[in-house]
Write a protein that holds these residues in place. Structure first.
Motif, PDB file in Angstrom:
ATOM      1  N   MET A   1      18.804 -44.119  19.247  1.00 21.08           N
ATOM      2  CA  MET A   1      19.958 -43.625  20.081  1.00 21.08           C
ATOM      3  C   MET A   1      19.862 -42.280  20.601  1.00 21.08           C
ATOM      4  SD  MET A   1      24.010 -43.478  18.712  1.00 21.08           S
ATOM      5  CE  MET A   1      24.815 -44.731  19.419  1.00 21.08           C
ATOM      6  N   LYS A   2      20.421 -41.921  21.760  1.00 22.37           N
ATOM      7  CA  LYS A   2      20.195 -40.524  22.672  1.00 22.37           C
ATOM      8  C   LYS A   2      21.597 -40.078  22.827  1.00 22.37           C
ATOM      9  CE  LYS A   2      15.755 -41.651  24.560  1.00 22.37           C
ATOM     10  NZ  LYS A   2      14.799 -41.568  25.644  1.00 22.37           N
ATOM     11  N   ASP A   3      21.634 -38.800  22.899  1.00 21.79           N
ATOM     12  CA  ASP A   3      22.892 -38.178  23.552  1.00 21.79           C
ATOM     13  C   ASP A   3      22.386 -37.442  24.584  1.00 21.79           C
ATOM     14  OD1 ASP A   3      24.517 -39.265  21.681  1.00 21.79           O
ATOM     15  OD2 ASP A   3      24.592 -37.476  20.214  1.00 21.79           O
ATOM     16  N   ILE A   4      23.445 -37.170  25.438  1.00 19.58           N
ATOM     17  CA  ILE A   4      23.422 -36.102  26.371  1.00 19.58           C
ATOM     18  C   ILE A   4      23.166 -34.800  25.870  1.00 19.58           C
ATOM     19  CG2 ILE A   4      24.339 -35.004  28.457  1.00 19.58           C
ATOM     20  CD1 ILE A   4      25.630 -37.830  29.088  1.00 19.58           C
ATOM     21  N   LYS A   5      22.196 -34.067  26.404  1.00 20.34           N
ATOM     22  CA  LYS A   5      21.998 -32.331  25.831  1.00 20.34           C
ATOM     23  C   LYS A   5      23.204 -31.775  26.356  1.00 20.34           C
ATOM     24  CE  LYS A   5      18.525 -28.980  25.355  1.00 20.34           C
ATOM     25  NZ  LYS A   5      17.101 -28.595  25.459  1.00 20.34           N
ATOM     26  N   ASP A   7      24.561 -27.667  26.785  1.00 23.45           N
ATOM     27  CA  ASP A   7      24.302 -26.287  26.724  1.00 23.45           C
ATOM     28  C   ASP A   7      25.461 -25.589  25.941  1.00 23.45           C
ATOM     29  OD1 ASP A   7      24.085 -23.549  27.318  1.00 23.45           O
ATOM     30  OD2 ASP A   7      23.745 -23.968  29.608  1.00 23.45           O
ATOM     31  N   PHE A   8      25.225 -25.007  24.635  1.00 26.21           N
ATOM     32  CA  PHE A   8      26.340 -24.473  24.112  1.00 26.21           C
ATOM     33  C   PHE A   8      26.756 -23.163  24.489  1.00 26.21           C
ATOM     34  CE2 PHE A   8      24.879 -27.746  21.250  1.00 26.21           C
ATOM     35  CZ  PHE A   8      26.225 -28.328  20.594  1.00 26.21           C
ATOM     36  N   ILE A   9      25.922 -22.419  25.214  1.00 26.63           N
ATOM     37  CA  ILE A   9      26.362 -21.101  25.669  1.00 26.63           C
ATOM     38  C   ILE A   9      27.186 -21.223  26.891  1.00 26.63           C
ATOM     39  CG2 ILE A   9      25.308 -19.146  26.870  1.00 26.63           C
ATOM     40  CD1 ILE A   9      23.021 -19.502  25.060  1.00 26.63           C
ATOM     41  N   ASN A  10      26.879 -22.179  27.782  1.00 30.25           N
ATOM     42  CA  ASN A  10      27.556 -22.292  28.895  1.00 30.25           C
ATOM     43  C   ASN A  10      28.611 -23.335  28.998  1.00 30.25           C
ATOM     44  OD1 ASN A  10      26.327 -20.058  30.622  1.00 30.25           O
ATOM     45  ND2 ASN A  10      24.540 -21.591  30.315  1.00 30.25           N
ATOM     46  N   LYS A  11      28.579 -24.004  27.710  1.00 28.64           N
ATOM     47  CA  LYS A  11      29.534 -25.290  27.456  1.00 28.64           C
ATOM     48  C   LYS A  11      29.812 -26.141  28.370  1.00 28.64           C
ATOM     49  CE  LYS A  11      32.615 -22.525  24.419  1.00 28.64           C
ATOM     50  NZ  LYS A  11      32.098 -22.702  23.345  1.00 28.64           N
ATOM     51  N   LYS A  12      28.287 -26.642  28.852  1.00 28.99           N
ATOM     52  CA  LYS A  12      28.050 -27.649  29.918  1.00 28.99           C
ATOM     53  C   LYS A  12      27.265 -28.736  29.503  1.00 28.99           C
ATOM     54  CE  LYS A  12      28.247 -24.678  33.967  1.00 28.99           C
ATOM     55  NZ  LYS A  12      27.743 -24.452  35.213  1.00 28.99           N
ATOM     56  N   MET A  13      27.270 -29.925  29.916  1.00 28.53           N
ATOM     57  CA  MET A  13      26.278 -31.069  29.657  1.00 28.53           C
ATOM     58  C   MET A  13      25.271 -31.029  30.694  1.00 28.53           C
ATOM     59  SD  MET A  13      28.899 -34.472  28.683  1.00 28.53           S
ATOM     60  CE  MET A  13      29.596 -34.277  30.183  1.00 28.53           C
ATOM     61  N   LEU A  14      24.103 -31.127  30.196  1.00 30.05           N
ATOM     62  CA  LEU A  14      22.973 -30.892  31.000  1.00 30.05           C
ATOM     63  C   LEU A  14      22.269 -32.496  31.297  1.00 30.05           C
ATOM     64  CD1 LEU A  14      20.934 -28.543  28.872  1.00 30.05           C
ATOM     65  CD2 LEU A  14      22.669 -28.100  31.029  1.00 30.05           C
ATOM     66  N   ASN A  15      21.381 -32.606  32.382  1.00 35.54           N
ATOM     67  CA  ASN A  15      20.942 -34.059  33.022  1.00 35.54           C
ATOM     68  C   ASN A  15      19.623 -34.144  32.019  1.00 35.54           C
ATOM     69  OD1 ASN A  15      20.683 -36.158  34.473  1.00 35.54           O
ATOM     70  ND2 ASN A  15      19.662 -34.989  36.225  1.00 35.54           N
ATOM     71  N   GLU A  16      19.918 -34.062  30.603  1.00 37.00           N
ATOM     72  CA  GLU A  16      18.622 -34.391  29.666  1.00 37.00           C
ATOM     73  C   GLU A  16      19.266 -35.244  28.637  1.00 37.00           C
ATOM     74  OE1 GLU A  16      16.313 -30.825  28.766  1.00 37.00           O
ATOM     75  OE2 GLU A  16      17.129 -29.623  30.440  1.00 37.00           O
ATOM     76  N   TYR A  17      18.309 -35.489  27.547  1.00 36.19           N
ATOM     77  CA  TYR A  17      18.772 -36.361  26.479  1.00 36.19           C
ATOM     78  C   TYR A  17      18.019 -35.706  25.351  1.00 36.19           C
ATOM     79  CZ  TYR A  17      20.534 -39.847  29.448  1.00 36.19           C
ATOM     80  OH  TYR A  17      21.301 -40.664  30.422  1.00 36.19           O
ATOM     81  N   VAL A  18      18.886 -35.812  24.354  1.00 35.39           N
ATOM     82  CA  VAL A  18      18.393 -35.509  22.968  1.00 35.39           C
ATOM     83  C   VAL A  18      18.318 -36.496  21.949  1.00 35.39           C
ATOM     84  CG1 VAL A  18      19.020 -32.845  23.151  1.00 35.39           C
ATOM     85  CG2 VAL A  18      20.610 -34.676  22.070  1.00 35.39           C
TER      86      VAL A  18
END
Length: 69
Positions: A1-5, A7-18
């Protein structure tokens, strides 16, 4: 299972997965930030962290249990 990564500093979702360890770490960090009201969340959707974790002792125990699993 993957989640969208996130960015906790800018409080944004990135176009990557973790996945794996990084996904678990991200989920814990997000849950704690939402509970501490450091992350804006639409309260009409999702988990009601105030009800789920009424105090820091319960929150700490729940987080430790999830990490062990």
């Amino acid at each position: 299972m993957k989640d969208i990564k996130i960015d906790f500093i800018n409080k944004k979702m990135l176009n990557e997965y973790v996945d794996n360890k990084d996904r678990v770490i991200q989920q814990i960090k997000l849950a704690v930030q939402v509970w501490k009201e450091d992350w804006l969340l639409n309260e009409d959707f999702g988990v009601d962290y105030d009800t789920a974790w009424g105090d820091t002792l319960t929150m700490g125990a729940d987080i430790k249990e999830q990490i062990k699993q």
